[in-house]
Write a protein that holds these residues in place. Structure first.
Motif, mmCIF file in Angstrom:
data_model
loop_
_atom_site.group_PDB
_atom_site.id
_atom_site.type_symbol
_atom_site.label_atom_id
_atom_site.label_comp_id
_atom_site.label_asym_id
_atom_site.label_seq_id
_atom_site.Cartn_x
_atom_site.Cartn_y
_atom_site.Cartn_z
ATOM 1 N N ASP A 152 0.844 -1.195 0.000
ATOM 2 C CA ASP A 152 0.000 0.000 0.000
ATOM 3 C C ASP A 152 0.881 1.248 0.000
ATOM 4 O O ASP A 152 1.781 1.376 0.825
ATOM 5 C CB ASP A 152 -0.904 -0.005 1.239
ATOM 6 C CG ASP A 152 -1.736 1.257 1.323
ATOM 7 O OD1 ASP A 152 -2.702 1.362 0.551
ATOM 8 O OD2 ASP A 152 -1.404 2.144 2.142
ATOM 9 N N MET A 153 0.612 2.164 -0.923
ATOM 10 C CA MET A 153 1.521 3.308 -1.074
ATOM 11 C C MET A 153 1.501 4.243 0.139
ATOM 12 O O MET A 153 2.521 4.844 0.470
ATOM 13 C CB MET A 153 1.221 4.080 -2.356
ATOM 14 C CG MET A 153 -0.100 4.794 -2.404
ATOM 15 S SD MET A 153 -0.155 5.934 -3.810
ATOM 16 C CE MET A 153 -1.730 5.536 -4.521
ATOM 17 N N ARG A 168 -5.075 1.031 -9.700
ATOM 18 C CA ARG A 168 -3.969 0.615 -10.542
ATOM 19 C C ARG A 168 -4.527 -0.100 -11.766
ATOM 20 O O ARG A 168 -5.515 -0.837 -11.681
ATOM 21 C CB ARG A 168 -3.069 -0.342 -9.749
ATOM 22 C CG ARG A 168 -1.660 -0.462 -10.266
ATOM 23 C CD ARG A 168 -0.790 -1.236 -9.283
ATOM 24 N NE ARG A 168 0.616 -1.189 -9.646
ATOM 25 C CZ ARG A 168 1.416 -0.157 -9.392
ATOM 26 N NH1 ARG A 168 0.954 0.901 -8.763
ATOM 27 N NH2 ARG A 168 2.686 -0.179 -9.765
ATOM 28 N N ASP A 182 1.633 5.577 -6.783
ATOM 29 C CA ASP A 182 2.254 4.291 -6.470
ATOM 30 C C ASP A 182 3.004 3.825 -7.708
ATOM 31 O O ASP A 182 2.427 3.216 -8.611
ATOM 32 C CB ASP A 182 1.166 3.292 -6.080
ATOM 33 C CG ASP A 182 1.733 1.943 -5.676
ATOM 34 O OD1 ASP A 182 2.885 1.633 -6.051
ATOM 35 O OD2 ASP A 182 1.011 1.194 -4.997
ATOM 36 N N THR A 193 6.833 0.795 -4.232
ATOM 37 C CA THR A 193 6.162 -0.334 -3.572
ATOM 38 C C THR A 193 6.623 -1.619 -4.261
ATOM 39 O O THR A 193 7.269 -1.568 -5.303
ATOM 40 C CB THR A 193 4.631 -0.243 -3.702
ATOM 41 O OG1 THR A 193 4.310 -0.231 -5.099
ATOM 42 C CG2 THR A 193 4.064 0.989 -3.023
#
Lengths: 786, 275, 190
Positions: free
Chosen positions: A138-139, A187, A314, A354
């Motif tokens: 998780d960013m 994403r 991210d 990440t």
């Protein structure tokens, strides 16, 4: 709707595409279609875990010469995308994982087989000894102290932090309306229908490594390969055959390209790697994942007074080459104010590492995210002040009278009428009619909503813009070669790449506009570093502006030379002749281009002594007068029906009103806008690459990763505004990306409009039935509690 | 990805297919292949041998057996969709078939293959359970009939014993008074649903069925709710009541899944009971 | 390796195949018919759609060994086919393709749709084509192209007779198919 288009075969004509015939016959030639004697297939063994130290990668006994690990790739350098932005940390992106693996799917070994199935068999027999490390997935967690580190020596997980500090404190103290929101965009995988593919072999005759690859940027790939392989660039030839869609996925150098090229040199026989869908969805570069905290300040009518934002992106484990891991966040920070007058602005951005695949510049680059954030914020402000969102939007847009306009982040908006695009969209989608329909309600219980989003798209960002980001490859002046063939046909050579966007047709139209040659007699040669001038390639909606400009300039030079020969043949002065219908007309007659070509090539004895020895071939470079980008813009309008019991959203109507300057081919412009919008619909409602806490990708097939089809994409409509750019050849602006920018915002605004009476609001994509229903249930529980 | 290597046999008869299944362990039956082939291509299934039952003509027939139809396991979804054979089902099977995946998949995919695959999100398990269909399993000892609710044991799990194969589905004929409903909540046409609701009311045969599918396990029959709906009509199946019945039967569903399945069930019921 | 005999685009083909080789790889790698594209090998994208015994099928989900005796028609097998010629013309006119990767599968599905459902309206066209993904066009041109052909071609000429359906391999020789040819062939090129 009346089809938009000019007569003839030049700029503005609604010409059918020259490239269609081969594709319709099934004769397109993509990388995986190429057969060669002795060709062998590569399969990559990929990491099954998100984060681990590599203890050993061991080939099965007897297969050592067909399994290649990082330590076997002697002399191959990792990809390293530097940035000139202060504080940026470059990551070494190894061709095969070295020391650690940093995401599920990272290549650990390259396995060779007579065909793909056998190569996969071999990959299955390679043993891995991995020491698992805790992953960071998780960013926002990755930003916190104590998070596992993707690159230990950094000390944190930040590729880059940037800040624009626009003195917003005064506004924050005094603004009567404050709207705070958190937004998320999921994403995504870019998912061109043809995945990545590369075939390489050594050409003994030319002493060159030939790399045939599905890419948007053949010349950049050559530069990158040379760097990683330690070869002189003259020793590499990169060929891009037909490319089955790119969308940004194919504008970066990929580790597999380097690995396969290296293997071809080592083995001296052709080898290829054809990415499959699972690799694309789990190991290919990703895109779009943004997180926003936005505080907007406005007056009581909803006029923006200031914007304060924190943007997190991210970007995964490594930086792609050459566009860097900070391009996305840098663009987000610069573009968040969008088409609006924003008097005060503060923005902090984080590019966060990440344990996920690297981040790639996908169609629209950052702007779908920023458009989503600012457009939802505009609607939220309107609801906060109790006004119609479309009106608040219109009052905040940069007015036509202010053009050209320098916005708060120093973007130079060159031309156009942004509010007009909104007005036209409102009319086209029957705004008043939809509001009336909402008051009546729906027989089936669904709720109707209408949403708008307006954006500007900085197309063909120029040299200065890219230079300011300090990336390894800065796009410069585009060159094109035009050559009259001995029989009066025309060859155009460009270094940019057609990836489905129709450049073989539109560049021919530009040449036809000037040389009056029928596009049927024009060939556009592209996709081969050996045959074309250097170009940084097809991305950033730049090809039509830049290569189109270059073709125009080189055609103009060629036209001059043609005119001189024509004048000589007709025994008149050059100023007295003109080109038309593929002929040179003089005061007392005319001569065809075919005759002129014949004289130049075959009967030079008929030419004057002082003929231009440049002949009937010209290479001319081009850049726009002002090269900070030509700003296209558009308003998208969506009408949706939301089922409040299930959260299922259906798009009922969709309208695009776009201004991309001079339309070279309206049919192709519409195709770009519709295609982009379909991808934007995917972002809005369907596509999501989710990961579990261990960093395992949860969408590894197209059954999990939903791409919109004919039933999800509605019958879209489009209207044009045509405001030529004052700075570019023919007033052309770029259009390739725009369609993908606005749909998430327009559609989620429409959903929120539908849900407003229920008190529910969504700030996340994709707006799945689950998320929409969760928002509805949360609102009803909140109301029950109050 | 490409499939791992396997042996292949294509027997002409059920008996030969059973021999081929027995001959070696780790054999799998290939029916239409529309679920199995993706698993093979992804190497998520790596059987030693595929027994292709596509050449057994008997499995492609639909026969009228008096009070029921016997539908061969290899009858394709497309054949059912196109309604080549009149089934006494008031068109329910054709409707369900038309909603499975895409035409190119329906042309190859089969009702038997789909049922034996027992994907919890598949359409046939829920629809056939609502119709009180029976599965015919052939083994060395001959054929046996298994009610669909006993046949489906869980996610991708059936009552088929090793060495047995599904050869047919027995579909009871509905009376003229029968009414059905079938509702799926899908994110995208042709894709696996978030929730399935199937309802069947046949007053003449005194049958009332409500089945909830796409639960992650075998479809769930809600017999009490069905009986209430049959007796008292639409008023008995307000969303709250359906949710309550479902919560009791499937306590693990989260809030959203509970609502989705309840709505799917309710809409199927409303479709069936609509005047 | 197992020997098979099948008909590909009207031509009898004898080959030996590994059981695991799917039909698309067989066509592409062994027959060099590369118009059948592989977009996912998961049965979803539709790029590999071909006609298998006269009806659309995913070539990535059929194993070549199981197609022994079958009749295969790929995008390369429509030379001289008037309906396919119409479709190609309409695809170009309506800008129904960009990168071309989905196009062969899309043409096969559209071809089947037009013959099977000559009365299809826009909603039905969309439903029937939902198993063929296109990442470039947004489907606007594709749907318009199919509508254009449906509007041009006489309904009676496209409707397959039950007999022709029952025996797809015989379709090319049925009188009905002759009628379609006449109906289409008689029309001037747009």
């Amino acid at each position: 709707m009346q089809a938009h288009g000019k007569p003839g075969t030049g700029i503005g004509a609604r010409l059918r595409r020259k490239e269609d015939a081969r594709f319709l016959a099934g004769k397109g030639n993509y990388v995986s279609d190429i057969a060669m004697p002795g060709l062998m297939d590569v399969a990559f063994l990929r990491s099954p875990v998100a984060h681990a130290r590599i203890r050993a990668v061991t080939a099965p006994a007897g297969a050592e010469d067909r399994v290649f690990r990082a330590e076997d790739l002697g002399g191959v350098k990792p990809m390293q995308a530097q940035s000139g932005i202060p504080g940026y940390r470059a990551s070494d992106y190894p061709i095969l994982a070295t020391g650690k693996v940093r995401f599920v799917g990272e290549a650990l070994a390259m396995c060779l087989g007579r065909n793909r199935a056998e190569a996969e068999d071999l990959a299955g027999e390679v043993t891995l000894d991995l020491e698992e490390l805790p992953p960071v997935v998780d960013m926002l967690a990755a930003r916190r102290a104590g998070a596992p580190l993707v690159h230990e020596h950094w000390g944190d997980n930040l590729f880059l932090t940037t800040a624009v500090d626009g003195r917003i404190d005064e506004v924050a103290r005094t603004a009567p309306v404050v709207v705070k929101r958190e937004y998320r965009m999921a994403r995504q995988c870019m998912s061109p229908l043809e995945g990545k593919g590369v075939l390489a072999y050594w050409d003994d005759r030319h002493g060159q490594l030939v790399v045939v690859t599905s890419t948007q940027v053949p010349h950049i790939i050559r530069t990158g390969l040379a760097e990683c392989l330690g070869l002189e660039q003259r020793l590499i030839r990169v060929i891009a055959p037909d490319v089955g869609g790119g969308f940004g996925y194919k504008c970066v150098l990929q580790p597999e390209e380097v690995a396969v090229a290296w293997l071809a040199m080592k083995r001296r026989h052709p080898v290829r790697w054809i990415e499959d869908r699972r690799e694309h969805l789990t190991a290919g570069a990703n895109a779009r994942q943004h997180h926003y905290l936005v505080t907007a300040y406005a007056d009581r009518r909803g006029k923006l007074l200031g914007l304060d934002a924190e943007v997190s992106v991210d970007v995964g484990a490594y930086s792609v080459w050459p566009f860097t891991a900070c391009l996305e966040a840098a663009q987000a920070g610069g573009n968040l104010p969008g088409p609006y007058v924003v008097p005060a602005y503060r923005c902090k951005t984080y590019s966060i590492a990440t344990n996920k695949p690297p981040f790639c510049p996908y169609r629209g680059v950052a702007r779908p995210g920023v458009c989503f954030a600012i457009e939802l914020t505009i609607d939220a402000i309107a609801r906060a002040v109790g006004r119609e969102p479309a009106e608040v939007r219109a009052e905040n847009l940069v007015p036509a009278s202010a053009m050209p306009y320098n916005n708060i982040t120093n973007k130079h908006y060159d031309s156009g009428d942004y509010p007009k695009s909104l007005r036209m969209a409102m009319e086209a989608i029957d705004f008043a009619g939809i509001r009336a329909r909402q008051r009546r309600g729906e027989a089936d219980g669904r709720r109707i909503g209408i949403g708008f989003s307006t954006y500007t798209e900085q197309s063909a960002h120029g040299t200065k813009v890219f230079a300011s980001w300090g990336i390894p490859i800065v796009p410069g002046y585009e060159q094109a070669t035009v050559r009259l063939t001995p029989d009066g046909g025309l060859e155009i050579r460009v270094g940019t790449q057609s990836i489905g966007q129709g450049l073989e047709t539109t560049l021919a139209q530009v040449a036809s506009e000037i040389l009056t040659i029928d596009p049927a007699r024009i060939n556009v040669v592209h996709g081969d570093t050996a045959l074309t001038p250097y170009s940084t390639g097809a991305y950033a909606s730049r090809s039509m502006v830049m290569a189109g400009g270059a073709v125009s300039r080189s055609s103009t030079v060629l036209a001059g030379r043609i005119a001189r020969i024509g004048a000589h043949l007709m025994q008149c002065r050059t100023e007295e002749v003109r080109l038309a219908e593929g002929r040179v007309f003089g005061p007392a007659g005319d001569v065809s281009l075919e005759e002129i070509a014949k004289v130049w090539y075959l009967r030079p004895d008929q030419l004057p002594e002082d003929v231009d020895l440049g002949g009937l071939e010209a290479t001319v470079g081009y850049r726009p007068k002002v090269d900070t980008g030509a700003f296209s813009y558009a308003t998208h309008a969506a009408v949706v029906a939301v089922d409040p019991e299930t959260g299922v959203t259906q798009i009922l109507d969709y309208v695009i009103v776009e201004d991309c300057g001079t339309l070279v081919n309206p049919m192709i412009v519409e195709g770009q806008a519709f295609g982009g919008a379909a991808q934007g619909i995917g972002t809005a409602l369907y596509e999501e690459s989710s990961y579990d806490e261990a960093g395992q990708p949860l969408a590894s097939t197209l059954i999990d990763y939903l791409l919109p089809g004919t039933t999800e994409v509605p019958a879209m409509r489009m209207q044009h505004i045509e405001t030529p750019s004052p700075y570019t050849e023919h007033g052309i602006k770029g259009v390739g990306e725009g369609g993908a920018i606005a749909p998430p915002a327009a559609i989620v605004n429409a959903i929120n409009d539908a849900l407003a009476p229920l008190g529910a609001e969504l700030g996340e994509t994709p707006a799945t039935p689950r998320r929409v229903l969760a928002a509805i249930l949360a609102a009803s529980e909140r109301q029950a509690a109050e | 990805m490409k499939a791992a290597a396997f042996d292949y046999v294509a027997p002409q008869t059920v008996a030969a297919a059973l021999d081929a299944l027995d001959a070696e362990g780790e054999a799998r039956i290939l029916a239409g292949g529309q679920s199995l082939a993706p698993l093979l291509n992804l190497r998520l299934a790596t059987p030693k041998r595929l027994v292709d039952i596509g050449r057994i003509a008997a499995l492609r027939r639909i026969e009228d057996r008096g009070d029921h139809h016997r539908i061969g396991a290899m009858v394709t979804h497309a054949a059912i969709e196109d309604g080549g054979m009149a089934l006494a089902d008031h068109g329910m099977l054709a409707h369900v078939a038309a909603g499975i995946a895409y035409r190119a998949v329906r042309n190859r995919g089969t009702i038997g293959g789909s049922l034996a695959h027992a994907d919890p999100s598949g359409d046939w398990p829920s629809a056939l359970m609502a119709l009180d269909a029976r599965a015919v399993a052939a083994g060395r000892a001959g054929e046996r009939e298994i009610a669909i609710r006993d046949f489906l044991r869980g996610a991708f799990a059936t009552a088929l014993e090793p060495g047995e194969m599904l050869t047919a589905i027995l579909l009871p004929k509905l009376s003229a008074a029968a009414r059905w409903g079938y509702y799926k909540i899908v994110r995208k046409a042709g894709e696996f649903p978030e929730a399935i609701g199937a309802a069947l009311f046949d007053s003449e045969r005194r049958r009332a069925r409500i089945v909830i599918g796409a639960l992650g396990s075998a479809p769930l029959p809600l017999d009490n709710l069905a009986a209430r709906a049959a007796e008292k009509g639409i008023e008995a199946v307000a969303l709250d009541a359906v949710e309550a019945a479902l919560r009791e039967a499937a306590p693990d569903l989260d809030r959203i899944a509970l609502r989705h399945h309840a709505v799917a069930a309710r809409r199927a019921i409303l479709e069936a009971l609509a005047p | 390796m197992i020997p098979i005999t099948l008909t590909v685009n009207g031509r009898r083909v004898e080959a030996t195949v590994e059981p695991r080789t799917h039909l698309a790889d067989f066509l592409r790698e062994q027959q060099r018919l590369t118009g059948t594209h592989l977009g996912c090998e998961q049965g979803v994208c539709g790029a590999c759609t071909i006609l298998l015994d006269g009806v659309p099928a995913r070539a990535c989900l059929a194993f070549a060994v199981a197609c022994d005796g079958a009749e295969i028609r790929t995008v390369e097998g429509f030379d001289g086919d008037p309906l396919m010629a119409r479709l190609r013309e309409a695809f170009s006119a309506e800008h129904a393709l960009q990168c071309g990767f989905c196009t062969p599968g899309m043409l096969i599905s559209a071809y089947d749709l037009i013959r099977r459902l000559p009365e299809a309206d826009e909603a039905r066209i969309r439903r029937e084509l939902s198993g063929n993904l296109c990442r470039c066009t947004g489907y606007v041109g594709i749907v318009a192209a199919v509508q254009r052909v449906l509007a041009e071609v006489p309904k009676a000429a496209t409707a397959p007779s039950p007999a022709a359906e029952a025996s797809p391999s015989a379709r090319a020789d049925t009188p009905l198919w002759g009628k379609i040819k006449t109906a289409l062939g008689a029309k001037p090129k747009a």
